[in-house]
Motif scaffolding. Structure first.
Motif, mmCIF file in Angstrom:
data_model
loop_
_atom_site.group_PDB
_atom_site.id
_atom_site.type_symbol
_atom_site.label_atom_id
_atom_site.label_comp_id
_atom_site.label_asym_id
_atom_site.label_seq_id
_atom_site.Cartn_x
_atom_site.Cartn_y
_atom_site.Cartn_z
ATOM 1 N N UNK A 116 0.751 -1.170 -0.055
ATOM 2 C CA UNK A 116 0.154 0.112 -0.147
ATOM 3 C C UNK A 116 0.971 1.281 -0.028
ATOM 4 N N UNK A 117 1.863 1.315 0.838
ATOM 5 C CA UNK A 117 2.710 2.485 0.841
ATOM 6 C C UNK A 117 3.771 2.758 -0.552
ATOM 7 N N UNK A 118 3.804 1.844 -1.182
ATOM 8 C CA UNK A 118 4.292 1.864 -2.482
ATOM 9 C C UNK A 118 3.435 2.491 -3.467
ATOM 10 N N UNK A 119 2.322 1.690 -3.569
ATOM 11 C CA UNK A 119 1.182 2.590 -4.359
ATOM 12 C C UNK A 119 0.910 3.978 -4.134
ATOM 13 N N UNK A 120 0.701 4.146 -2.735
ATOM 14 C CA UNK A 120 0.441 5.623 -2.663
ATOM 15 C C UNK A 120 1.726 6.578 -3.086
ATOM 16 N N UNK A 121 2.896 6.066 -2.914
ATOM 17 C CA UNK A 121 3.933 6.710 -3.412
ATOM 18 C C UNK A 121 3.801 7.080 -4.874
ATOM 19 N N UNK A 122 3.474 5.928 -5.581
ATOM 20 C CA UNK A 122 3.681 5.910 -7.169
ATOM 21 C C UNK A 122 2.369 6.901 -7.528
ATOM 22 N N UNK A 123 1.256 6.904 -6.628
ATOM 23 C CA UNK A 123 0.330 8.069 -7.132
ATOM 24 C C UNK A 123 0.670 9.370 -6.715
ATOM 25 N N UNK A 320 -8.428 4.907 -4.746
ATOM 26 C CA UNK A 320 -9.536 5.400 -4.240
ATOM 27 C C UNK A 320 -9.596 6.627 -3.242
ATOM 28 N N UNK A 321 -8.809 6.206 -2.273
ATOM 29 C CA UNK A 321 -8.453 6.914 -0.917
ATOM 30 C C UNK A 321 -7.917 8.484 -1.750
ATOM 31 N N UNK A 322 -7.023 8.227 -2.461
ATOM 32 C CA UNK A 322 -6.349 9.440 -2.922
ATOM 33 C C UNK A 322 -7.155 10.206 -4.041
ATOM 34 N N UNK A 323 -7.886 9.646 -4.932
ATOM 35 C CA UNK A 323 -8.335 10.327 -6.043
ATOM 36 C C UNK A 323 -9.857 10.485 -6.064
ATOM 37 N N UNK A 331 -3.324 11.775 -14.626
ATOM 38 C CA UNK A 331 -3.378 13.016 -13.868
ATOM 39 C C UNK A 331 -2.927 14.208 -15.062
ATOM 40 N N UNK A 332 -2.987 13.780 -16.324
ATOM 41 C CA UNK A 332 -2.441 14.583 -17.235
ATOM 42 C C UNK A 332 -2.840 16.049 -17.411
#
Length: 450
Positions: A116-123, A320-323, A331-332
Protein backbone atom coordinates in the motif's frame (compact mmCIF):
# COMPACT_ATOMS: atom_id res chain seq x y z
CA UNK A 1 9.89 -5.36 -26.89
CA UNK A 2 9.86 -6.31 -23.24
CA UNK A 3 8.19 -9.41 -21.84
CA UNK A 4 8.29 -13.11 -21.35
CA UNK A 5 9.84 -15.75 -23.50
CA UNK A 6 7.49 -18.64 -24.42
CA UNK A 7 5.74 -19.76 -21.22
CA UNK A 8 7.60 -23.03 -20.60
CA UNK A 9 11.00 -21.45 -21.20
CA UNK A 10 10.20 -18.42 -19.04
CA UNK A 11 8.98 -20.63 -16.19
CA UNK A 12 12.15 -22.70 -16.40
CA UNK A 13 14.30 -19.55 -16.30
CA UNK A 14 12.37 -18.23 -13.31
CA UNK A 15 12.68 -21.47 -11.36
CA UNK A 16 16.37 -21.76 -12.24
CA UNK A 17 17.03 -18.16 -11.20
CA UNK A 18 15.28 -18.52 -7.87
CA UNK A 19 16.89 -21.83 -7.00
CA UNK A 20 20.34 -21.75 -8.57
CA UNK A 21 21.38 -18.58 -6.74
CA UNK A 22 20.81 -20.36 -3.43
CA UNK A 23 23.99 -22.21 -2.47
CA UNK A 24 23.65 -25.93 -1.94
CA UNK A 25 26.14 -26.02 0.91
CA UNK A 26 25.75 -25.21 4.60
CA UNK A 27 23.27 -22.43 5.28
CA UNK A 28 25.00 -21.64 8.58
CA UNK A 29 22.81 -20.88 11.60
CA UNK A 30 19.21 -21.63 10.61
CA UNK A 31 16.14 -19.92 12.03
CA UNK A 32 12.52 -20.90 11.53
CA UNK A 33 9.67 -18.42 11.11
CA UNK A 34 6.26 -20.05 11.59
CA UNK A 35 2.92 -18.54 10.61
CA UNK A 36 4.36 -16.15 8.03
CA UNK A 37 1.86 -14.18 5.92
CA UNK A 38 1.93 -14.87 2.18
CA UNK A 39 1.37 -11.63 0.19
CA UNK A 40 1.21 -13.11 -3.30
CA UNK A 41 -2.14 -14.45 -4.55
CA UNK A 42 -4.52 -12.44 -2.37
CA UNK A 43 -5.86 -15.18 -0.09
CA UNK A 44 -3.64 -13.96 2.73
CA UNK A 45 -2.61 -17.40 4.02
CA UNK A 46 -0.86 -16.82 7.33
CA UNK A 47 0.54 -20.28 8.08
CA UNK A 48 3.67 -20.37 5.89
CA UNK A 49 6.77 -21.82 7.54
CA UNK A 50 9.99 -20.11 6.47
CA UNK A 51 13.56 -21.33 6.99
CA UNK A 52 16.19 -18.60 7.01
CA UNK A 53 19.94 -18.96 6.86
CA UNK A 54 22.96 -17.02 5.69
CA UNK A 55 22.26 -18.05 2.10
CA UNK A 56 18.65 -16.87 2.01
CA UNK A 57 15.13 -18.03 2.79
CA UNK A 58 12.93 -20.88 1.63
CA UNK A 59 9.34 -21.93 2.38
CA UNK A 60 8.58 -25.32 3.80
CA UNK A 61 6.25 -27.13 1.37
CA UNK A 62 2.72 -25.75 1.55
CA UNK A 63 1.02 -27.35 -1.43
CA UNK A 64 0.84 -23.89 -3.00
CA UNK A 65 3.15 -23.58 -6.02
CA UNK A 66 3.19 -19.78 -5.73
CA UNK A 67 4.30 -19.67 -2.10
CA UNK A 68 6.80 -22.50 -2.51
CA UNK A 69 8.41 -20.76 -5.48
CA UNK A 70 8.21 -17.08 -4.55
CA UNK A 71 9.41 -17.40 -0.96
CA UNK A 72 12.62 -18.98 -2.25
CA UNK A 73 15.01 -16.01 -2.28
CA UNK A 74 18.79 -15.94 -2.13
CA UNK A 75 21.22 -13.65 -0.36
CA UNK A 76 23.32 -11.81 -1.25
CA UNK A 77 21.84 -10.40 -4.46
CA UNK A 78 22.89 -7.58 -6.82
CA UNK A 79 21.79 -4.23 -5.40
CA UNK A 80 23.13 -1.92 -8.11
CA UNK A 81 20.94 -0.48 -10.82
CA UNK A 82 21.41 -1.12 -14.54
CA UNK A 83 21.12 1.25 -17.48
CA UNK A 84 20.70 -0.64 -20.73
CA UNK A 85 22.28 -3.64 -18.99
CA UNK A 86 25.31 -1.71 -17.69
CA UNK A 87 25.64 -1.54 -13.89
CA UNK A 88 25.43 1.84 -12.19
CA UNK A 89 25.02 3.01 -8.62
CA UNK A 90 21.59 3.43 -7.08
CA UNK A 91 22.23 7.16 -6.69
CA UNK A 92 22.93 7.48 -10.41
CA UNK A 93 19.95 5.29 -11.25
CA UNK A 94 17.66 7.49 -9.15
CA UNK A 95 19.00 10.62 -10.84
CA UNK A 96 18.52 9.08 -14.31
CA UNK A 97 14.97 7.98 -13.45
CA UNK A 98 14.10 11.49 -12.27
CA UNK A 99 15.58 12.92 -15.47
CA UNK A 100 13.55 10.60 -17.72
CA UNK A 101 10.30 11.05 -15.81
CA UNK A 102 10.71 14.78 -15.40
CA UNK A 103 11.15 15.26 -19.15
CA UNK A 104 8.35 12.91 -20.12
CA UNK A 105 5.34 14.28 -22.00
CA UNK A 106 3.16 11.16 -21.71
CA UNK A 107 4.32 9.12 -18.69
CA UNK A 108 2.70 5.86 -17.57
CA UNK A 109 3.05 4.20 -14.16
CA UNK A 110 1.97 0.58 -14.58
CA UNK A 111 2.49 -2.84 -13.07
CA UNK A 112 1.83 -1.11 -9.74
CA UNK A 113 2.51 -4.38 -7.90
CA UNK A 114 3.63 -3.02 -4.54
CA UNK A 115 2.42 -2.78 -0.96
CA UNK A 116 0.00 0.00 0.00
CA UNK A 117 2.78 2.49 0.82
CA UNK A 118 4.43 1.79 -2.52
CA UNK A 119 1.17 2.41 -4.38
CA UNK A 120 0.55 5.65 -2.48
CA UNK A 121 4.06 6.82 -3.37
CA UNK A 122 3.41 5.95 -7.03
CA UNK A 123 0.19 8.00 -6.96
CA UNK A 124 2.09 10.96 -5.55
CA UNK A 125 4.61 10.65 -8.36
CA UNK A 126 1.83 10.32 -10.95
CA UNK A 127 0.25 13.54 -9.75
CA UNK A 128 3.62 15.27 -9.79
CA UNK A 129 4.47 14.35 -13.42
CA UNK A 130 0.95 14.00 -14.91
CA UNK A 131 1.09 10.22 -15.37
CA UNK A 132 -1.59 7.55 -15.80
CA UNK A 133 -1.72 4.71 -13.25
CA UNK A 134 -2.90 1.13 -13.68
CA UNK A 135 -2.19 -2.30 -12.19
CA UNK A 136 -0.88 -5.16 -14.30
CA UNK A 137 -3.82 -7.40 -13.29
CA UNK A 138 -6.62 -4.84 -13.47
CA UNK A 139 -8.45 -6.60 -16.32
CA UNK A 140 -9.99 -9.05 -13.84
CA UNK A 141 -10.92 -6.22 -11.50
CA UNK A 142 -12.68 -4.17 -14.17
CA UNK A 143 -14.66 -7.15 -15.45
CA UNK A 144 -16.28 -7.04 -12.02
CA UNK A 145 -16.35 -3.26 -11.51
CA UNK A 146 -18.13 -2.75 -14.84
CA UNK A 147 -21.06 -4.76 -13.49
CA UNK A 148 -20.95 -3.16 -10.05
CA UNK A 149 -21.21 0.27 -11.66
CA UNK A 150 -24.22 -0.40 -13.84
CA UNK A 151 -26.10 -2.92 -11.73
CA UNK A 152 -24.82 -3.16 -8.13
CA UNK A 153 -24.28 -6.46 -6.35
CA UNK A 154 -24.38 -8.38 -3.09
CA UNK A 155 -21.03 -10.00 -2.25
CA UNK A 156 -19.59 -11.80 0.73
CA UNK A 157 -16.22 -12.42 2.38
CA UNK A 158 -13.89 -15.38 2.75
CA UNK A 159 -14.81 -15.64 6.44
CA UNK A 160 -18.53 -15.89 5.60
CA UNK A 161 -17.70 -18.53 3.00
CA UNK A 162 -15.79 -20.55 5.55
CA UNK A 163 -18.12 -20.22 8.53
CA UNK A 164 -21.69 -19.94 7.21
CA UNK A 165 -21.96 -21.19 3.64
CA UNK A 166 -23.52 -24.62 3.03
CA UNK A 167 -23.59 -24.54 -0.80
CA UNK A 168 -20.89 -23.18 -3.12
CA UNK A 169 -21.67 -22.74 -6.80
CA UNK A 170 -18.42 -22.28 -8.74
CA UNK A 171 -18.97 -20.59 -12.10
CA UNK A 172 -16.40 -21.17 -14.80
CA UNK A 173 -12.82 -22.39 -14.43
CA UNK A 174 -11.60 -23.61 -11.06
CA UNK A 175 -10.52 -20.50 -9.07
CA UNK A 176 -7.78 -22.57 -7.44
CA UNK A 177 -5.82 -22.12 -10.67
CA UNK A 178 -5.14 -18.58 -9.45
CA UNK A 179 -5.78 -19.06 -5.72
CA UNK A 180 -4.17 -22.45 -5.03
CA UNK A 181 -5.24 -22.95 -1.39
CA UNK A 182 -8.79 -21.61 -1.72
CA UNK A 183 -10.48 -24.94 -1.08
CA UNK A 184 -8.08 -26.08 1.62
CA UNK A 185 -8.18 -22.86 3.63
CA UNK A 186 -11.70 -21.54 3.12
CA UNK A 187 -13.99 -24.41 2.09
CA UNK A 188 -12.68 -27.67 3.56
CA UNK A 189 -12.78 -26.58 7.25
CA UNK A 190 -16.04 -27.42 9.00
CA UNK A 191 -18.34 -24.37 8.94
CA UNK A 192 -18.90 -22.91 12.39
CA UNK A 193 -22.57 -22.03 11.94
CA UNK A 194 -23.91 -24.82 9.70
CA UNK A 195 -25.72 -27.65 11.54
CA UNK A 196 -23.87 -30.90 10.93
CA UNK A 197 -21.07 -29.12 9.11
CA UNK A 198 -22.33 -30.22 5.68
CA UNK A 199 -21.16 -28.28 2.65
CA UNK A 200 -21.58 -28.96 -1.07
CA UNK A 201 -19.67 -27.63 -4.06
CA UNK A 202 -21.20 -27.58 -7.52
CA UNK A 203 -19.27 -26.58 -10.65
CA UNK A 204 -21.08 -24.80 -13.45
CA UNK A 205 -19.06 -24.99 -16.65
CA UNK A 206 -15.41 -25.89 -16.98
CA UNK A 207 -14.14 -29.19 -15.62
CA UNK A 208 -16.82 -30.61 -13.31
CA UNK A 209 -14.42 -32.02 -10.72
CA UNK A 210 -11.03 -30.30 -10.78
CA UNK A 211 -8.14 -32.08 -9.15
CA UNK A 212 -7.81 -29.43 -6.47
CA UNK A 213 -11.20 -30.40 -5.04
CA UNK A 214 -10.80 -34.13 -5.59
CA UNK A 215 -7.75 -34.01 -3.34
CA UNK A 216 -10.02 -33.06 -0.43
CA UNK A 217 -11.50 -36.56 -0.51
CA UNK A 218 -14.74 -37.16 1.39
CA UNK A 219 -14.53 -34.13 3.65
CA UNK A 220 -17.06 -32.29 1.47
CA UNK A 221 -19.62 -33.33 -1.09
CA UNK A 222 -18.68 -32.41 -4.65
CA UNK A 223 -21.02 -32.47 -7.60
CA UNK A 224 -20.28 -31.72 -11.21
CA UNK A 225 -22.67 -30.02 -13.58
CA UNK A 226 -21.32 -29.42 -17.06
CA UNK A 227 -23.23 -28.10 -20.03
CA UNK A 228 -24.04 -29.78 -23.28
CA UNK A 229 -21.31 -29.85 -25.90
CA UNK A 230 -20.60 -26.44 -27.33
CA UNK A 231 -22.40 -24.49 -24.59
CA UNK A 232 -20.34 -21.73 -23.08
CA UNK A 233 -20.59 -20.33 -19.58
CA UNK A 234 -22.86 -17.47 -20.67
CA UNK A 235 -25.38 -20.01 -21.98
CA UNK A 236 -25.19 -22.14 -18.85
CA UNK A 237 -25.76 -19.15 -16.58
CA UNK A 238 -28.72 -18.12 -18.76
CA UNK A 239 -30.24 -21.59 -18.50
CA UNK A 240 -29.88 -21.56 -14.72
CA UNK A 241 -31.52 -18.14 -14.48
CA UNK A 242 -34.37 -19.45 -16.63
CA UNK A 243 -34.80 -22.37 -14.23
CA UNK A 244 -34.80 -20.02 -11.24
CA UNK A 245 -37.59 -18.07 -12.92
CA UNK A 246 -39.64 -21.29 -13.21
CA UNK A 247 -39.54 -21.41 -16.99
CA UNK A 248 -37.45 -24.60 -17.45
CA UNK A 249 -38.73 -28.15 -17.90
CA UNK A 250 -38.95 -30.30 -14.77
CA UNK A 251 -36.46 -32.84 -16.15
CA UNK A 252 -33.98 -30.10 -17.05
CA UNK A 253 -30.77 -30.47 -14.94
CA UNK A 254 -30.85 -26.75 -14.21
CA UNK A 255 -34.24 -27.14 -12.54
CA UNK A 256 -32.72 -29.41 -9.93
CA UNK A 257 -29.83 -27.02 -9.41
CA UNK A 258 -32.21 -24.08 -9.02
CA UNK A 259 -34.09 -26.04 -6.36
CA UNK A 260 -30.89 -26.75 -4.48
CA UNK A 261 -29.91 -23.08 -4.53
CA UNK A 262 -33.28 -22.02 -3.15
CA UNK A 263 -33.16 -24.75 -0.47
CA UNK A 264 -29.70 -23.76 0.80
CA UNK A 265 -29.34 -21.89 4.09
CA UNK A 266 -26.54 -19.73 2.67
CA UNK A 267 -25.41 -20.17 -0.94
CA UNK A 268 -22.30 -18.50 -2.32
CA UNK A 269 -21.67 -18.08 -6.04
CA UNK A 270 -17.91 -17.83 -6.61
CA UNK A 271 -16.03 -16.86 -9.76
CA UNK A 272 -12.61 -15.67 -10.90
CA UNK A 273 -13.31 -13.24 -13.74
CA UNK A 274 -9.65 -13.17 -14.74
CA UNK A 275 -9.99 -16.79 -15.89
CA UNK A 276 -13.02 -16.19 -18.13
CA UNK A 277 -12.58 -16.57 -21.87
CA UNK A 278 -14.62 -14.90 -24.56
CA UNK A 279 -15.15 -11.40 -25.92
CA UNK A 280 -17.49 -10.10 -23.16
CA UNK A 281 -16.49 -11.58 -19.80
CA UNK A 282 -18.30 -8.80 -17.94
CA UNK A 283 -21.59 -10.14 -19.34
CA UNK A 284 -20.88 -13.45 -17.61
CA UNK A 285 -20.34 -11.54 -14.37
CA UNK A 286 -23.61 -9.64 -14.87
CA UNK A 287 -25.48 -12.90 -15.38
CA UNK A 288 -24.02 -14.27 -12.15
CA UNK A 289 -24.88 -11.12 -10.23
CA UNK A 290 -28.46 -11.26 -11.50
CA UNK A 291 -28.56 -14.96 -10.56
CA UNK A 292 -27.45 -14.13 -7.00
CA UNK A 293 -30.17 -11.47 -6.77
CA UNK A 294 -32.83 -13.99 -7.84
CA UNK A 295 -31.81 -16.56 -5.23
CA UNK A 296 -31.35 -13.94 -2.53
CA UNK A 297 -35.05 -13.13 -2.79
CA UNK A 298 -35.99 -16.38 -1.05
CA UNK A 299 -32.89 -17.47 0.88
CA UNK A 300 -29.51 -16.03 1.76
CA UNK A 301 -27.18 -15.88 -1.26
CA UNK A 302 -24.15 -13.76 -2.11
CA UNK A 303 -21.41 -13.56 -4.73
CA UNK A 304 -17.69 -14.00 -4.19
CA UNK A 305 -15.69 -12.32 -7.00
CA UNK A 306 -12.09 -13.49 -6.70
CA UNK A 307 -9.27 -11.23 -7.88
CA UNK A 308 -6.34 -9.59 -6.20
CA UNK A 309 -2.90 -11.12 -6.78
CA UNK A 310 0.07 -8.82 -6.14
CA UNK A 311 -2.04 -6.45 -4.03
CA UNK A 312 -4.39 -5.54 -6.87
CA UNK A 313 -7.19 -4.85 -4.39
CA UNK A 314 -4.89 -2.73 -2.22
CA UNK A 315 -3.80 -0.70 -5.25
CA UNK A 316 -7.42 -0.03 -6.15
CA UNK A 317 -8.26 0.91 -2.57
CA UNK A 318 -5.32 3.30 -2.36
CA UNK A 319 -6.29 4.91 -5.66
CA UNK A 320 -9.80 5.45 -4.32
CA UNK A 321 -8.53 7.02 -1.11
CA UNK A 322 -6.24 9.40 -2.94
CA UNK A 323 -8.34 10.36 -5.98
CA UNK A 324 -11.94 9.25 -5.42
CA UNK A 325 -11.61 7.01 -8.50
CA UNK A 326 -10.55 3.40 -9.13
CA UNK A 327 -7.41 2.45 -11.02
CA UNK A 328 -7.03 3.52 -14.65
CA UNK A 329 -6.89 7.14 -13.59
CA UNK A 330 -4.72 9.83 -15.17
CA UNK A 331 -3.36 13.16 -13.97
CA UNK A 332 -2.36 14.64 -17.31
CA UNK A 333 -4.75 17.60 -16.91
CA UNK A 334 -3.56 18.41 -13.39
CA UNK A 335 -6.60 16.80 -11.73
CA UNK A 336 -7.47 13.08 -11.58
CA UNK A 337 -9.56 11.78 -14.48
CA UNK A 338 -10.84 8.19 -14.67
CA UNK A 339 -11.48 6.31 -17.89
CA UNK A 340 -11.45 2.48 -17.74
CA UNK A 341 -10.92 2.10 -21.48
CA UNK A 342 -8.59 4.95 -22.36
CA UNK A 343 -6.37 4.57 -19.29
CA UNK A 344 -5.91 0.79 -19.34
CA UNK A 345 -2.15 0.23 -19.29
CA UNK A 346 -2.19 -1.86 -22.47
CA UNK A 347 -3.79 1.06 -24.30
CA UNK A 348 -1.60 3.77 -22.78
CA UNK A 349 1.58 1.93 -23.74
CA UNK A 350 0.98 2.95 -27.35
CA UNK A 351 1.44 6.62 -26.52
CA UNK A 352 3.68 6.54 -23.43
CA UNK A 353 7.14 7.97 -23.98
CA UNK A 354 8.30 6.80 -20.52
CA UNK A 355 6.82 3.88 -18.58
CA UNK A 356 7.63 3.27 -14.92
CA UNK A 357 6.90 -0.44 -14.43
CA UNK A 358 6.56 -1.61 -10.81
CA UNK A 359 6.64 -5.34 -10.06
CA UNK A 360 7.84 -5.89 -6.49
CA UNK A 361 6.21 -9.24 -5.71
CA UNK A 362 7.51 -11.68 -8.30
CA UNK A 363 10.28 -11.92 -10.90
CA UNK A 364 7.85 -12.21 -13.80
CA UNK A 365 6.71 -9.79 -16.45
CA UNK A 366 3.76 -9.76 -18.88
CA UNK A 367 4.60 -9.47 -22.54
CA UNK A 368 4.31 -5.92 -23.80
CA UNK A 369 5.72 -3.65 -26.46
CA UNK A 370 6.27 0.09 -26.24
CA UNK A 371 8.10 2.62 -28.34
CA UNK A 372 9.09 4.62 -25.26
CA UNK A 373 11.66 4.13 -22.52
CA UNK A 374 10.99 1.71 -19.66
CA UNK A 375 12.13 2.23 -16.07
CA UNK A 376 11.64 -0.96 -14.09
CA UNK A 377 11.40 -1.39 -10.32
CA UNK A 378 11.52 -5.12 -9.65
CA UNK A 379 13.28 -7.79 -7.57
CA UNK A 380 16.91 -8.42 -8.56
CA UNK A 381 15.92 -11.93 -9.69
CA UNK A 382 13.84 -10.47 -12.53
CA UNK A 383 14.93 -11.69 -15.96
CA UNK A 384 14.10 -9.18 -18.72
CA UNK A 385 14.98 -9.62 -22.38
CA UNK A 386 15.91 -7.18 -23.79
CA UNK A 387 17.06 -4.95 -20.95
CA UNK A 388 14.91 -1.90 -20.10
CA UNK A 389 16.36 1.57 -20.35
CA UNK A 390 16.76 1.58 -16.56
CA UNK A 391 16.45 -1.18 -13.96
CA UNK A 392 16.35 -0.44 -10.22
CA UNK A 393 16.18 -3.46 -7.89
CA UNK A 394 13.63 -3.28 -5.08
CA UNK A 395 12.63 -5.51 -2.20
CA UNK A 396 9.50 -7.66 -1.96
CA UNK A 397 6.88 -6.78 0.68
CA UNK A 398 6.74 -9.50 3.29
CA UNK A 399 10.27 -10.64 2.45
CA UNK A 400 12.69 -7.71 2.31
CA UNK A 401 10.58 -5.18 4.17
CA UNK A 402 7.30 -4.95 6.05
CA UNK A 403 4.22 -3.90 4.11
CA UNK A 404 0.43 -3.90 4.05
CA UNK A 405 -1.59 -5.79 1.42
CA UNK A 406 -5.32 -6.33 0.93
CA UNK A 407 -7.02 -9.69 0.78
CA UNK A 408 -8.97 -10.63 -2.34
CA UNK A 409 -12.37 -9.92 -0.71
CA UNK A 410 -11.32 -6.31 -0.05
CA UNK A 411 -12.35 -6.18 3.61
CA UNK A 412 -9.10 -7.06 5.35
CA UNK A 413 -5.74 -5.30 5.18
CA UNK A 414 -2.93 -7.63 6.25
CA UNK A 415 0.49 -6.64 7.58
CA UNK A 416 3.43 -8.70 6.36
CA UNK A 417 6.67 -8.48 8.32
CA UNK A 418 10.18 -8.49 6.88
CA UNK A 419 12.04 -11.82 6.83
CA UNK A 420 15.52 -10.96 5.59
CA UNK A 421 17.72 -7.91 4.99
CA UNK A 422 19.29 -8.11 1.53
CA UNK A 423 20.03 -4.40 1.22
CA UNK A 424 17.05 -3.74 -1.07
CA UNK A 425 14.94 -0.61 -0.71
CA UNK A 426 11.15 -0.68 -0.89
CA UNK A 427 9.20 0.76 -3.82
CA UNK A 428 8.03 3.58 -1.56
CA UNK A 429 11.62 4.46 -0.62
CA UNK A 430 12.85 4.44 -4.24
CA UNK A 431 9.94 6.58 -5.46
CA UNK A 432 10.46 8.92 -2.52
CA UNK A 433 14.04 9.47 -3.68
CA UNK A 434 12.88 10.03 -7.26
CA UNK A 435 10.42 12.65 -6.03
CA UNK A 436 13.17 14.36 -4.04
CA UNK A 437 15.38 14.39 -7.14
CA UNK A 438 12.56 15.89 -9.21
CA UNK A 439 12.11 18.66 -6.66
CA UNK A 440 15.84 19.39 -6.34
CA UNK A 441 16.22 21.54 -9.51
CA UNK A 442 13.35 23.78 -8.37
CA UNK A 443 14.91 24.16 -4.95
CA UNK A 444 18.29 24.94 -6.52
CA UNK A 445 16.74 27.64 -8.71
CA UNK A 446 14.98 29.19 -5.73
CA UNK A 447 18.20 29.17 -3.72
CA UNK A 448 19.95 30.91 -6.62
CA UNK A 449 17.24 33.58 -6.72
CA UNK A 450 15.96 32.63 -10.16
Amino acid sequence: MLGRLPTKIARAIELFTLTSLLPSGDWGAMTFHPDTLCPFCGLGCGDIGIDRGEAGISARPTGCPQADRLFHRSAPVPTDGRMGGTPLSIDDAIAKAAQLLGASRAPLIAGLAADVNGVLAALTLAERIGATVDHERSDALFRNLAVLRRFGWSVTTLAELRNRCDLVLVAGPDPAAAFPRLWERWVAPEPAFVPGGARSIIFLGGDPLPETVQCLGGRIETSGLSGEAGQDLTTLVGRLRTALAGRAAQNEPMTALAARLRAARYAVVAWAAGLFDGPQPDMIVEGLVRLVRSVDGTTRCAGLPLAGADNLIGANQACGWRTGFPLRTGFEGGAPLHDPERFAWQTRLRDADVTLWISAFRPALPSFTTGGSVIMLAPPEMTVMPEPALFIPVGTPGIDHAGDVFRTDGVVALHADALIDRGLASVADVIGRILAALDRPTADKEAAGC
